[in-house]
Design a protein around this motif. Sequence first.
Motif, PDB file in Angstrom:
ATOM      1  N   LYS A 177     -12.123  -6.748   1.619  1.00 24.33           N
ATOM      2  CA  LYS A 177     -11.829  -6.819   3.055  1.00 24.33           C
ATOM      3  C   LYS A 177     -10.322  -6.693   3.278  1.00 24.33           C
ATOM      4  CE  LYS A 177     -15.844  -9.808   3.849  1.00 24.33           C
ATOM      5  NZ  LYS A 177     -16.330 -11.133   4.322  1.00 24.33           N
ATOM      6  N   SER A 178      -9.772  -5.544   2.901  1.00 26.27           N
ATOM      7  CA  SER A 178      -8.319  -5.377   2.966  1.00 26.27           C
ATOM      8  C   SER A 178      -7.793  -5.414   4.396  1.00 26.27           C
ATOM      9  CB  SER A 178      -7.903  -4.072   2.287  1.00 26.27           C
ATOM     10  OG  SER A 178      -8.450  -2.952   2.951  1.00 26.27           O
ATOM     11  N   ALA A 179      -8.533  -4.843   5.347  1.00 26.96           N
ATOM     12  CA  ALA A 179      -8.064  -4.842   6.737  1.00 26.96           C
ATOM     13  C   ALA A 179      -7.906  -6.267   7.253  1.00 26.96           C
ATOM     14  CB  ALA A 179      -9.033  -4.058   7.618  1.00 26.96           C
ATOM     15  N   GLN A 180      -8.865  -7.132   6.927  1.00 26.17           N
ATOM     16  CA  GLN A 180      -8.776  -8.522   7.358  1.00 26.17           C
ATOM     17  C   GLN A 180      -7.644  -9.246   6.636  1.00 26.17           C
ATOM     18  OE1 GLN A 180     -13.492  -8.750   7.150  1.00 26.17           O
ATOM     19  NE2 GLN A 180     -12.642 -10.721   7.778  1.00 26.17           N
ATOM     20  N   ALA A 181      -7.456  -8.926   5.359  1.00 28.08           N
ATOM     21  CA  ALA A 181      -6.380  -9.557   4.591  1.00 28.08           C
ATOM     22  C   ALA A 181      -5.020  -9.203   5.181  1.00 28.08           C
ATOM     23  CB  ALA A 181      -6.454  -9.113   3.131  1.00 28.08           C
ATOM     24  N   ILE A 182      -4.834  -7.922   5.502  1.00 28.91           N
ATOM     25  CA  ILE A 182      -3.561  -7.476   6.074  1.00 28.91           C
ATOM     26  C   ILE A 182      -3.339  -8.114   7.436  1.00 28.91           C
ATOM     27  CG2 ILE A 182      -2.323  -5.458   6.954  1.00 28.91           C
ATOM     28  CD1 ILE A 182      -3.799  -3.845   4.729  1.00 28.91           C
ATOM     29  N   VAL A 192       3.541 -14.548  -0.348  1.00 23.95           N
ATOM     30  CA  VAL A 192       2.156 -14.103  -0.165  1.00 23.95           C
ATOM     31  C   VAL A 192       1.888 -12.806  -0.933  1.00 23.95           C
ATOM     32  CG1 VAL A 192       0.373 -13.427   1.492  1.00 23.95           C
ATOM     33  CG2 VAL A 192       2.017 -15.219   2.095  1.00 23.95           C
ATOM     34  N   LEU A 193       2.565 -11.732  -0.563  1.00 23.93           N
ATOM     35  CA  LEU A 193       2.233 -10.423  -1.129  1.00 23.93           C
ATOM     36  C   LEU A 193       2.553 -10.321  -2.618  1.00 23.93           C
ATOM     37  CD1 LEU A 193       3.341  -8.052   1.776  1.00 23.93           C
ATOM     38  CD2 LEU A 193       1.116  -9.115   1.362  1.00 23.93           C
ATOM     39  N   LEU A 194       3.758 -10.721  -3.016  1.00 18.54           N
ATOM     40  CA  LEU A 194       4.115 -10.607  -4.432  1.00 18.54           C
ATOM     41  C   LEU A 194       3.299 -11.549  -5.323  1.00 18.54           C
ATOM     42  CD1 LEU A 194       7.990 -10.069  -4.390  1.00 18.54           C
ATOM     43  CD2 LEU A 194       6.187  -8.386  -4.790  1.00 18.54           C
ATOM     44  N   PRO A 195       3.119 -12.823  -4.946  1.00 19.94           N
ATOM     45  CA  PRO A 195       2.276 -13.686  -5.794  1.00 19.94           C
ATOM     46  C   PRO A 195       0.833 -13.198  -5.887  1.00 19.94           C
ATOM     47  CG  PRO A 195       3.604 -15.014  -4.313  1.00 19.94           C
ATOM     48  CD  PRO A 195       3.759 -13.592  -3.866  1.00 19.94           C
ATOM     49  N   ALA A 196       0.297 -12.704  -4.775  1.00 20.60           N
ATOM     50  CA  ALA A 196      -1.076 -12.202  -4.806  1.00 20.60           C
ATOM     51  C   ALA A 196      -1.183 -11.004  -5.742  1.00 20.60           C
ATOM     52  CB  ALA A 196      -1.532 -11.817  -3.397  1.00 20.60           C
ATOM     53  N   ALA A 239      -3.422  -2.092  -0.591  1.00 16.72           N
ATOM     54  CA  ALA A 239      -3.417  -3.029   0.530  1.00 16.72           C
ATOM     55  C   ALA A 239      -2.050  -3.691   0.681  1.00 16.72           C
ATOM     56  CB  ALA A 239      -4.497  -4.088   0.336  1.00 16.72           C
ATOM     57  N   ALA A 240      -1.433  -4.054  -0.439  1.00 13.95           N
ATOM     58  CA  ALA A 240      -0.104  -4.666  -0.385  1.00 13.95           C
ATOM     59  C   ALA A 240       0.914  -3.695   0.208  1.00 13.95           C
ATOM     60  CB  ALA A 240       0.327  -5.103  -1.782  1.00 13.95           C
ATOM     61  N   GLU A 241       0.827  -2.424  -0.181  1.00 16.19           N
ATOM     62  CA  GLU A 241       1.728  -1.412   0.381  1.00 16.19           C
ATOM     63  C   GLU A 241       1.501  -1.272   1.890  1.00 16.19           C
ATOM     64  OE1 GLU A 241       4.119   0.167  -1.031  1.00 16.19           O
ATOM     65  OE2 GLU A 241       3.776   0.162  -3.192  1.00 16.19           O
ATOM     66  N   GLN A 242       0.240  -1.286   2.306  1.00 22.86           N
ATOM     67  CA  GLN A 242      -0.065  -1.200   3.738  1.00 22.86           C
ATOM     68  C   GLN A 242       0.457  -2.427   4.482  1.00 22.86           C
ATOM     69  OE1 GLN A 242      -4.242  -0.138   4.591  1.00 22.86           O
ATOM     70  NE2 GLN A 242      -4.357   0.653   2.508  1.00 22.86           N
ATOM     71  N   LEU A 260       5.195   1.548 -13.686  1.00 22.61           N
ATOM     72  CA  LEU A 260       4.485   1.799 -12.429  1.00 22.61           C
ATOM     73  C   LEU A 260       4.452   0.581 -11.512  1.00 22.61           C
ATOM     74  CD1 LEU A 260       1.434   3.729 -13.958  1.00 22.61           C
ATOM     75  CD2 LEU A 260       3.535   4.687 -13.009  1.00 22.61           C
ATOM     76  N   HIS A 261       5.024  -0.534 -11.955  1.00 20.13           N
ATOM     77  CA  HIS A 261       4.973  -1.773 -11.173  1.00 20.13           C
ATOM     78  C   HIS A 261       6.144  -1.792 -10.187  1.00 20.13           C
ATOM     79  CE1 HIS A 261       2.640  -2.593 -14.812  1.00 20.13           C
ATOM     80  NE2 HIS A 261       1.959  -3.448 -14.082  1.00 20.13           N
ATOM     81  N   VAL A 262       5.927  -1.199  -9.031  1.00 22.26           N
ATOM     82  CA  VAL A 262       7.037  -0.957  -8.108  1.00 22.26           C
ATOM     83  C   VAL A 262       7.108  -1.942  -6.945  1.00 22.26           C
ATOM     84  CG1 VAL A 262       7.066   1.495  -8.645  1.00 22.26           C
ATOM     85  CG2 VAL A 262       5.665   0.680  -6.752  1.00 22.26           C
ATOM     86  N   LEU A 263       6.095  -2.775  -6.759  1.00 24.09           N
ATOM     87  CA  LEU A 263       6.067  -3.606  -5.553  1.00 24.09           C
ATOM     88  C   LEU A 263       7.289  -4.521  -5.431  1.00 24.09           C
ATOM     89  CD1 LEU A 263       4.042  -3.676  -3.213  1.00 24.09           C
ATOM     90  CD2 LEU A 263       3.161  -5.814  -4.156  1.00 24.09           C
ATOM     91  N   PRO A 264       7.733  -5.204  -6.497  1.00 22.60           N
ATOM     92  CA  PRO A 264       8.940  -6.028  -6.347  1.00 22.60           C
ATOM     93  C   PRO A 264      10.166  -5.223  -5.926  1.00 22.60           C
ATOM     94  CG  PRO A 264       7.734  -6.665  -8.312  1.00 22.60           C
ATOM     95  CD  PRO A 264       7.104  -5.393  -7.821  1.00 22.60           C
TER      96      PRO A 264
END
Length: 358
Positions: A160-165, A185-189, A213-216, A244-248
């Motif tokens: 349920k990514s839409a609800q999570a976002i 929230v986003l990085l720990p998840a 979902a995190a990128e969105q 490839l771990h670019v989120l941080p």
Amino acid sequence: MKEKLEQQRTAQALYGQANDLTASAVSHYHRLVVSATLVDGSVEESQLRAELKSHLLVLADTILMQSAALFEVHLTHVRQQQPSPARDQELASQLDALKQVLSQRLPIMEYIQVAGYLNGALAQLQQPIAEADAPAEAAAPDAPLARLMASYLSLLLAGKSAQAIELVVEKARRGTDVGDLYEQVLLPAQSEVGQRWHRGELNVAQEHYCTAAAEQAIASLRQYRKPAPATGHRFLATTLAGDLHVLPVRVVAELLEADGWTPFYLGGNMPLASVWQAAVDYQVDLLVLGASMSHHVGSVRDLLAARPYVQAATQVRVLVGGPPFNADPDLWRVVGADACAPNARAAVEAARQLVGQP
């Protein structure tokens, strides 16, 4: 100077003979572990070969950079993928096999140096994986937004990514600082998603779904940032080939942009030859580099070693971060960076200092 040359010689021997040494270590491993395929949690032959070679290459980096923490981070990462006493015993056998091979292949003084690091790793395997070994992005149970993080993650894992976002965005609408939502929230998840994937609890599609979902979510939160006036400074942010771990790094880029910097975010997995060219083309003041695992640090070192030879890039400051740098507080100096930051907010402060911005 002599000691440094010896370290370089040892590391180059490991790099240059990696395939041959790995093949020998596989044979020694099978002699050490009788009926290895029957051991609970044991690895397939191809995985065994890949793991032994990975140990060997990180060991070479460890020697070259004189950073025991580099191998410790590597071993912790491997252990977290399948935590069990049987797995630790198997890893110990792998390291013992490497010790036996290297004792036969290296001159005695070089072997003594290598054995010191491997003995430290074997001692590490005798200890449980400590809380301190958890990823830097992992959420503290008492963090103010820990409950929100848990709810966000539960929705993601339920598809349920839409609800999570929307859950995260609603917090921003109500005034929660966007930087806090990134870091609590986003990085720990995403860190938890990565750990579950490594343990085999999530498949590749599920991991990619959560990452997307995190990128969105980051994109949706942009409108709630409180941007500072433009500083006139420009930065480039990326990870290097294989990482490839670019989120941080993406979060650091978002916070720097909100701080008034002009962003040039390249995503991840950038070829080394392209990074300095991009820094020159975009005329940046700062290069932000992330390294998510120990075996990525060598690429950072190689890239920064080329900086003096790129005429237009000699004045570009370099800020690094990631678990290996958090584990060894001196590693950033060893690789030739100008500063290091343990998290995204600290990265903004370090960036300001590097360009003389109050």
